[in-house]
Design a protein around this motif. Structure first.
Motif, mmCIF file in Angstrom:
data_model
loop_
_atom_site.group_PDB
_atom_site.id
_atom_site.type_symbol
_atom_site.label_atom_id
_atom_site.label_comp_id
_atom_site.label_asym_id
_atom_site.label_seq_id
_atom_site.Cartn_x
_atom_site.Cartn_y
_atom_site.Cartn_z
ATOM 1 N N ALA A 130 5.979 -4.460 -5.902
ATOM 2 C CA ALA A 130 5.422 -3.806 -7.089
ATOM 3 C C ALA A 130 5.499 -2.292 -6.963
ATOM 4 C CB ALA A 130 3.976 -4.244 -7.282
ATOM 5 N N ASP A 131 5.858 -1.648 -8.059
ATOM 6 C CA ASP A 131 5.907 -0.189 -8.174
ATOM 7 C C ASP A 131 6.954 0.460 -7.279
ATOM 8 O OD1 ASP A 131 3.807 -0.269 -10.039
ATOM 9 O OD2 ASP A 131 2.296 -0.188 -8.459
ATOM 10 N N SER A 132 7.860 -0.335 -6.699
ATOM 11 C CA SER A 132 8.950 0.277 -5.939
ATOM 12 C C SER A 132 9.956 0.887 -6.921
ATOM 13 C CB SER A 132 9.647 -0.760 -5.050
ATOM 14 O OG SER A 132 10.246 -1.782 -5.830
ATOM 15 N N GLN A 133 10.755 1.806 -6.407
ATOM 16 C CA GLN A 133 11.770 2.466 -7.225
ATOM 17 C C GLN A 133 13.138 2.293 -6.569
ATOM 18 O OE1 GLN A 133 10.875 6.608 -8.223
ATOM 19 N NE2 GLN A 133 8.720 6.238 -7.747
ATOM 20 N N MET A 134 14.184 2.277 -7.392
ATOM 21 C CA MET A 134 15.550 2.275 -6.886
ATOM 22 C C MET A 134 16.359 3.305 -7.659
ATOM 23 S SD MET A 134 18.414 -0.794 -6.699
ATOM 24 C CE MET A 134 17.654 -1.653 -5.330
ATOM 25 N N LEU A 177 16.743 -7.606 -4.242
ATOM 26 C CA LEU A 177 15.668 -8.568 -4.004
ATOM 27 C C LEU A 177 14.418 -7.854 -3.498
ATOM 28 C CD1 LEU A 177 14.563 -11.444 -3.770
ATOM 29 C CD2 LEU A 177 15.666 -11.608 -1.518
ATOM 30 N N LEU A 178 14.598 -6.896 -2.621
ATOM 31 C CA LEU A 178 13.474 -6.105 -2.119
ATOM 32 C C LEU A 178 12.781 -5.371 -3.263
ATOM 33 C CD1 LEU A 178 11.950 -4.830 0.365
ATOM 34 C CD2 LEU A 178 13.701 -3.026 0.288
ATOM 35 N N LEU A 225 7.661 5.888 1.418
ATOM 36 C CA LEU A 225 8.735 5.568 2.354
ATOM 37 C C LEU A 225 10.071 5.559 1.620
ATOM 38 C CD1 LEU A 225 9.466 4.695 5.273
ATOM 39 C CD2 LEU A 225 9.266 2.323 4.476
ATOM 40 N N ILE A 226 11.006 6.371 2.102
ATOM 41 C CA ILE A 226 12.339 6.457 1.532
ATOM 42 C C ILE A 226 13.292 5.612 2.380
ATOM 43 C CG2 ILE A 226 14.204 7.979 0.816
ATOM 44 C CD1 ILE A 226 11.537 8.465 -0.648
ATOM 45 N N VAL A 227 14.019 4.719 1.732
ATOM 46 C CA VAL A 227 14.954 3.827 2.419
ATOM 47 C C VAL A 227 16.353 4.044 1.850
ATOM 48 C CG1 VAL A 227 15.546 1.418 2.886
ATOM 49 C CG2 VAL A 227 13.143 2.116 2.802
ATOM 50 N N GLU A 268 0.845 -1.197 0.000
ATOM 51 C CA GLU A 268 0.000 0.000 0.000
ATOM 52 C C GLU A 268 0.879 1.244 0.000
ATOM 53 O OE1 GLU A 268 -3.588 0.060 2.568
ATOM 54 O OE2 GLU A 268 -2.778 -1.829 3.347
ATOM 55 N N VAL A 269 1.966 1.191 0.753
ATOM 56 C CA VAL A 269 2.906 2.306 0.852
ATOM 57 C C VAL A 269 3.864 2.262 -0.340
ATOM 58 C CG1 VAL A 269 4.758 3.322 2.242
ATOM 59 C CG2 VAL A 269 2.768 2.296 3.371
ATOM 60 N N GLU A 270 4.107 3.402 -0.950
ATOM 61 C CA GLU A 270 5.077 3.480 -2.044
ATOM 62 C C GLU A 270 6.487 3.425 -1.470
ATOM 63 O OE1 GLU A 270 6.390 6.522 -5.661
ATOM 64 O OE2 GLU A 270 4.733 7.034 -4.322
ATOM 65 N N LEU A 271 7.313 2.514 -1.959
ATOM 66 C CA LEU A 271 8.677 2.356 -1.452
ATOM 67 C C LEU A 271 9.686 2.857 -2.468
ATOM 68 C CD1 LEU A 271 10.333 0.995 0.971
ATOM 69 C CD2 LEU A 271 10.799 -0.785 -0.721
#
Length: 203
Positions: free
Chosen positions: A55-59, A49-50, A114-116, A28-31
């Protein structure tokens, strides 16, 4: 001399491909993962891997981002952007105090981003120091976490989690769902065993 075959999905040598551990999950949270360049090709890193699992995460990869580039990443929409990072930690001299975290935003996880930071503690502190826009974000701190299972990389304390573990714990907290990310954490354990076997790392 022939070059080693590289998996086009996980970007690792075919003999060390981690695609079998990818678990498809839609948060639900955008990562958004900001990765230190020295982590990009680290065999024991967990961020790829994360990223492939969520889905829809960005790096995005850099130590110091261009201001406008980082602004477009952090504030692309009207979502509330949080930084996964301790409120205060050792070595943060010269880093601005973060604005307060408003717990009311937890009521709408689909409106959160969420920014990691992916890197060692030393690298992540440097990223925070060199990118003042990150310092302007309210921080989500993880407290009373279980011991890390990331036994293939050295940590100073048992509660210092891998990027994948910390992100899963944060998403479980923000989405109020302790079960959703368990399959990915279980797959992460398989990933660790694979790395131990490939690189003869003791358990």
């Amino acid at each position: 001399m022939s070059r080693r075959a590289i998996c086009t999905r996980c970007l690792r040598p075919a003999s060390a491909c981690i695609c079998q551990w990818i678990v498809a999950i839609r948060p639900e949270v955008e990562l958004i993962i900001l990765q230190h360049p020295l982590e990009q090709h680290h065999a024991k890193g967990s961020a790829r891997l994360l990223h492939l699992s969520l889905a829809d995460s960005q790096m995005h990869i850099a130590e110091k981002f261009e201001i406008e580039c980082l602004r477009s990443i952090l504030f692309a929409t009207e979502k509330t952007t949080l930084l996964l990072y301790p409120e205060r930690s050792e070595g943060q001299n010269g880093v601005a105090e973060s604005p307060p975290f408003d717990a009311r935003c937890l009521a709408s996880p689909d409106q959160l981003r969420l920014i990691v930071l992916d890197g060692t503690w030393r690298k992540s502190r440097k990223m925070l120091y060199q990118n003042p826009l990150l310092q302007s974000l309210p921080r989500l701190a993880l407290n009373d976490m279980p011991s890390s299972q990331y036994r293939i990389r050295k940590a100073h304390r048992p509660d210092q989690l891998s990027t994948l573990e910390a992100s899963c714990q944060a998403l479980m907290l923000l989405e109020n769902n302790t079960e959703k990310y368990q399959p990915l954490l279980a797959a992460f354990d398989g990933f660790i065993r694979q790395q131990q076997s490939l690189y003869e790392i003791p358990g």
